[in-house]
Design an enzyme around this catalytic site. Structure first.
Site, short mmCIF file in Angstrom:
data_model
loop_
_atom_site.label_atom_id
_atom_site.label_comp_id
_atom_site.label_asym_id
_atom_site.label_seq_id
_atom_site.Cartn_x
_atom_site.Cartn_y
_atom_site.Cartn_z
N HIS A 174 6.65 -1.74 12.17
CA HIS A 174 7.47 -0.54 12.19
C HIS A 174 7.88 0.73 11.34
CE1 HIS A 174 10.83 -2.55 15.36
NE2 HIS A 174 9.37 -2.52 15.78
N HIS A 232 13.01 -6.84 6.99
CA HIS A 232 11.09 -7.29 6.03
C HIS A 232 11.31 -7.04 4.40
CE1 HIS A 232 8.82 -6.62 9.25
NE2 HIS A 232 9.15 -6.30 9.74
#
Length: 280
Positions: A174, A232
């Site tokens: 992303h 993340h």
């Protein structure tokens, strides 16, 4: 009486539409001036680097129960997961209209449009590489009451299919996508200001598609900040951002300057932009 009221209604509708069109042209022209500034293109990567580097610090103040903390939130599902599709749809319309209205040549418009094909190949190759790295660096684990149980399954897909968890180095796709899309949009939109300066035809459709791309650019920046705050590990976001930056730099600042390439935005469309593209 009835006819007069009907005419007044039509006139009001016409005046309202004219006002909205003028408003659209005004805002798009002002934004075009900003994006046409050489310093925006030259230093935009510093803004993205700032978001990715320091944005994660906001996680200490962010609400972990907020809707954006969930991977399945509305914006992730309907926008980010299809981010490159949205970018190609909006930006493709702008690139084609700009090139065709400038030259009236379909082949020239298609050549400029081919930059999105290059971007599609980069996006596909990068995401497949990320999946491969996560697969070869990971292991399949299964939470149990005593801790974590390591399984012999060596494939992420099979691991998840069995209801287990895969623990590997997951480069942030992303982060890569949002940064790469933002770079591409800024590069492609900056020529609109010079297009207007040259007095080229710019009707409502071109102004509208330009403004829609600007809105999309703002959305990608917002979603990038949300991504670096909630999802993340830090290094995974940094690596994703670095790869996106390298892909942008190689294409727009190196390859697209060469003869055998789709060419840079504005190339051979109008003299002033071509000159500035070569100069910068």
């Amino acid at each position: 009486m009835g006819g007069g009221a009907e005419r007044e209604g039509i006139l009001r509708s016409v005046h309202r539409n004219m006002f909205l069109q003028k408003l659209l042209v005004f805002f798009s022209t002002q934004i075009a001036k900003v994006l046409g500034n050489i310093y925006i293109r030259k230093y935009y990567h510093l803004w993205l680097a700032f978001l990715v580097t320091f944005g994660p610090l906001l996680q200490f103040y962010a609400n972990p129960k907020a809707i954006f903390a969930k991977k399945k939130n509305y914006f992730n599902i309907y926008f980010v997961y299809s981010g490159w599709g949205w970018t190609c749809s909006f930006l493709g319309g702008f690139i084609f209209l700009l090139a065709y209205l400038s030259t009236r040549r379909i082949l020239t418009a298609l050549r400029h449009l081919s930059r999105l094909l290059v971007g599609t190949l980069i996006w596909f190759a990068s995401t497949e590489t990320f999946f491969f790295i996560e697969n070869v660096t990971g292991s399949c684990i299964h939470p149990v009451s005593e801790g974590l149980l390591l399984n012999n399954i060596t494939n992420k897909r099979e691991c998840l299919k069995e209801g287990h968890q895969w623990n590997g180095y997951d480069i942030s796709g992303h982060t890569f996508l949002l940064i790469y899309c933002s770079f591409v949009i800024v590069e492609e939109l900056h020529v609109f200001y010079f297009y207007l300066q040259r007095g080229k035809p710019a009707g409502v459709p071109l102004h509208l598609i330009f403004l829609l791309n600007c809105i999309l650019l703002c959305l990608w920046n917002i979603m990038l900040l949300i991504t670096v705050v909630y999802f993340h590990q830090y290094s995974e976001k940094i690596v994703g951002a670095a790869i996106a930056t390298v892909c942008w730099h190689f294409t727009y600042n190196i390859w697209y300057r060469t003869r055998w390439s789709p060419g840079r935005p504005g190339h051979r469309l109008f003299t002033k932009v071509t000159f500035m593209c070569k100069r910068n």
